[in-house]
Design an enzyme around this catalytic site. Structure first.
Site, PDB file in Angstrom:
ATOM      1  N   ASP A 154       4.817  -0.927  -8.738  1.00  0.00           N
ATOM      2  CA  ASP A 154       3.863  -0.396  -7.754  1.00  0.00           C
ATOM      3  C   ASP A 154       4.455   0.722  -6.893  1.00  0.00           C
ATOM      4  O   ASP A 154       4.312   0.713  -5.669  1.00  0.00           O
ATOM      5  CB  ASP A 154       3.337  -1.523  -6.855  1.00  0.00           C
ATOM      6  CG  ASP A 154       2.501  -2.534  -7.603  1.00  0.00           C
ATOM      7  OD1 ASP A 154       2.325  -2.365  -8.821  1.00  0.00           O
ATOM      8  OD2 ASP A 154       2.021  -3.496  -6.981  1.00  0.00           O
ATOM      9  N   ASP A 177       2.835  -0.979 -13.566  1.00  0.00           N
ATOM     10  CA  ASP A 177       1.680  -0.477 -12.795  1.00  0.00           C
ATOM     11  C   ASP A 177       2.134   0.460 -11.679  1.00  0.00           C
ATOM     12  O   ASP A 177       1.612   0.392 -10.556  1.00  0.00           O
ATOM     13  CB  ASP A 177       0.904  -1.652 -12.180  1.00  0.00           C
ATOM     14  CG  ASP A 177       0.423  -2.656 -13.213  1.00  0.00           C
ATOM     15  OD1 ASP A 177       0.256  -2.279 -14.377  1.00  0.00           O
ATOM     16  OD2 ASP A 177       0.233  -3.842 -12.847  1.00  0.00           O
TER      17      ASP A 177
END
Length: 317
Positions: A154, A177
């Site tokens: 992230d 991600d």
């Protein structure tokens, strides 16, 4: 009469001088004490609210360990580093510290709009113990030029619907991600570096928004031991992500895209590619629910179309 005019003239000069003194065109930040401030947050807090002129916060080389928040009442500010590799804003929060959760882990949080960052590194150097955001954006019309974003899971969170961002000539690294959120963002001539087998993007584009993440002329690379990376998976059902004219390394899996273990996402996610090259660009085994754009469809991904909402914005001007 002459004396009265002279007094008026002197008062006008004093007023103009005072007004000019209140306008800070450039604020220098330096850890060694050679600038006006030693910390970036101090410089941010010195900027007047809702300015109609541009202020440059010039940040000298150094490591600035601080959590920086640019509040919503700040606008028209350029944060310019002396050198992208050696002007580093860093912190080390992660989601599992005192149940912090993902969205408080940022190193830099941009709540403001009309902000530009140049020649800086923004880093979250927490251990791999949970989500750890380096950059968290909520403002509109944000530009990141020749910047580096370092982290693991992230790294970049583009966190507000309807906002528009440009990343130009940037380096972005992470594990899982590491580019995620609902914003419309253009990544132009960026290097995207995967540090582990996982997923590059996790868009959460709203159904009503046509353009989510658009990567143009980017290069996707990876650490030597990384061999199984997906271009993206949908954090929300209508995730929109496109890779155009990019060089995809051999670490990109033939399938290309993942459905986040939800077959219903295959009906709604908007994943596409156009004219990519490299060992990971073959379309023979791509997910059947992803799309290869035609030339006409690709032409729709212009800056004008992407960033036209209630107001037009050309970040290249």
């Amino acid at each position: 009469m002459f004396t009265k005019l002279l007094k008026t003239f002197i008062l006008m000069i004093l007023f103009c001088t005072t007004a000019q003194a209140q306008v800070q065109d450039t604020i220098v930040v330096a850890r060694d004490g050679s600038g006006k401030y030693r910390n970036i947050q101090e410089a941010v807090e010195s900027v007047r609210a809702f300015m109609d002129y541009t202020v440059t916060i010039y940040i000298k080389k150094g490591v600035y360990k601080e959590k920086v928040v640019i509040p919503s009442w700040i606008k028209n500010v350029e944060f310019v580093g002396e050198d992208a590799e050696n002007t580093v804003i860093t912190y080390d929060d992660h989601a599992n510290i005192n149940k912090m959760g993902t969205f408080r882990t940022y190193t830099v949080k941009v709540e403001a709009s009309n902000i530009t960052f140049k020649n800086l590194t923004i880093e979250n150097n927490a251990e791999r113990l949970g989500q750890a955001v380096a950059l968290h954006t909520e403002g509109d019309q944000l530009k990141f030029i020749n910047c580096r974003f370092l982290g693991n899971q992230d790294t970049i969170y583009t966190g507000a619907e309807g906002t528009r961002l440009l990343f130009l000539n940037c380096y972005i690294e992470g594990t899982t991600d590491f580019i995620f959120g609902p914003s419309t963002a253009l990544f132009d001539h960026c290097t995207i570096y995967s540090k582990s087998d996982s997923y590059v993007t996790a868009a959460s584009t709203p159904q009503s928004v046509k353009f989510g993440y658009v990567f143009k002329n980017c290069k996707l690379t990876a650490a030597p031991n990384v061999t199984k990376v997906y271009l993206g998976r949908p954090w929300r059902p209508y995730a929109a992500t496109v890779f155009m004219n990019c060089e995809l390394g051999k670490h990109i899996l033939p399938l290309g895209w993942h459905n986040w273990s939800k077959t219903d996402n295959e009906k709604t996610a908007r994943y596409a590619e156009y004219m990519n090259t490299g060992e990971g660009a073959s379309t023979k085994e791509r997910a059947a629910w992803s799309k290869q754009l035609t030339k006409k469809e690709a032409a729709e991904y212009s800056v004008e179309n992407m960033f036209k909402t209630t107001s037009n914005w050309d970040p290249y001007k």
